[in-house]
Design a protein around this motif. Structure first.
Motif, PDB file in Angstrom:
ATOM      1  N   LEU A 248       0.662  -1.439  -0.148  1.00  0.00           N
ATOM      2  CA  LEU A 248       0.108   0.109  -0.175  1.00  0.00           C
ATOM      3  C   LEU A 248       1.088   1.252   0.140  1.00  0.00           C
ATOM      4  CD1 LEU A 248      -3.228  -1.262   2.176  1.00  0.00           C
ATOM      5  CD2 LEU A 248      -3.318  -0.509  -0.303  1.00  0.00           C
ATOM      6  N   TRP A 249       1.887   1.064   0.725  1.00  0.00           N
ATOM      7  CA  TRP A 249       2.871   2.130   0.522  1.00  0.00           C
ATOM      8  C   TRP A 249       3.085   2.543  -0.707  1.00  0.00           C
ATOM      9  CZ3 TRP A 249       3.824   6.627   3.225  1.00  0.00           C
ATOM     10  CH2 TRP A 249       3.302   6.639   4.521  1.00  0.00           C
ATOM     11  N   TYR A 250       3.319   1.333  -1.504  1.00  0.00           N
ATOM     12  CA  TYR A 250       4.411   1.664  -2.630  1.00  0.00           C
ATOM     13  C   TYR A 250       3.382   1.591  -4.068  1.00  0.00           C
ATOM     14  CZ  TYR A 250       5.656   0.275  -7.498  1.00  0.00           C
ATOM     15  OH  TYR A 250       6.110  -0.054  -8.751  1.00  0.00           O
ATOM     16  N   LEU A 251       1.630   1.296  -3.476  1.00  0.00           N
ATOM     17  CA  LEU A 251       0.899   1.495  -4.822  1.00  0.00           C
ATOM     18  C   LEU A 251       0.613   3.337  -4.196  1.00  0.00           C
ATOM     19  CD1 LEU A 251      -0.786  -0.641  -4.787  1.00  0.00           C
ATOM     20  CD2 LEU A 251       0.116  -0.555  -6.223  1.00  0.00           C
ATOM     21  N   LEU A 252       1.038   4.116  -3.199  1.00  0.00           N
ATOM     22  CA  LEU A 252      -0.484   5.042  -3.024  1.00  0.00           C
ATOM     23  C   LEU A 252       0.716   5.768  -2.653  1.00  0.00           C
ATOM     24  CD1 LEU A 252      -2.507   3.791  -0.119  1.00  0.00           C
ATOM     25  CD2 LEU A 252      -3.107   4.193  -2.376  1.00  0.00           C
TER      26      LEU A 252
END
Length: 91
Positions: free
Chosen positions: A5-9
């Protein structure tokens, strides 16, 4: 899932649109065309983001044709708190 999620957002271009897609799908399932219209984003851009979210098990597709509906996965639901924390920090 938290790292994904950190990577995607926050870690890639397009994170804001992916967060907007997740929020709309949290309200109710939609197809790519509906998402594109509601977000005022090109259909191909939405399809790209949906493919990325599919690859990371954030969304799942119901059907294989043009009108396929997209839903948030159960795995995402278990990590909803992380999503909220991340979006609070990047907005």
């Amino acid at each position: 899932m938290e790292k994904a999620l950190w990577y995607l957002l926050a870690g890639t271009r397009g994170g804001e649109n992916r967060a907007r897609i997740i929020r709309l799908l949290d309200d109710r399932p939609r197809n790519a065309n509906q998402l594109a219209e509601e977000l005022d984003v090109d259909y191909n851009t939405v399809r790209h983001h949906l493919d990325v979210l599919l690859d990371h098990d954030v969304v799942e597709r119901g059907g294989d044709d043009y009108g396929a509906m997209y839903f948030l996965t159960d795995r995402f639901d278990r990590h909803r708190e992380e999503f909220e924390t991340i979006t609070d920090q990047i907005e």
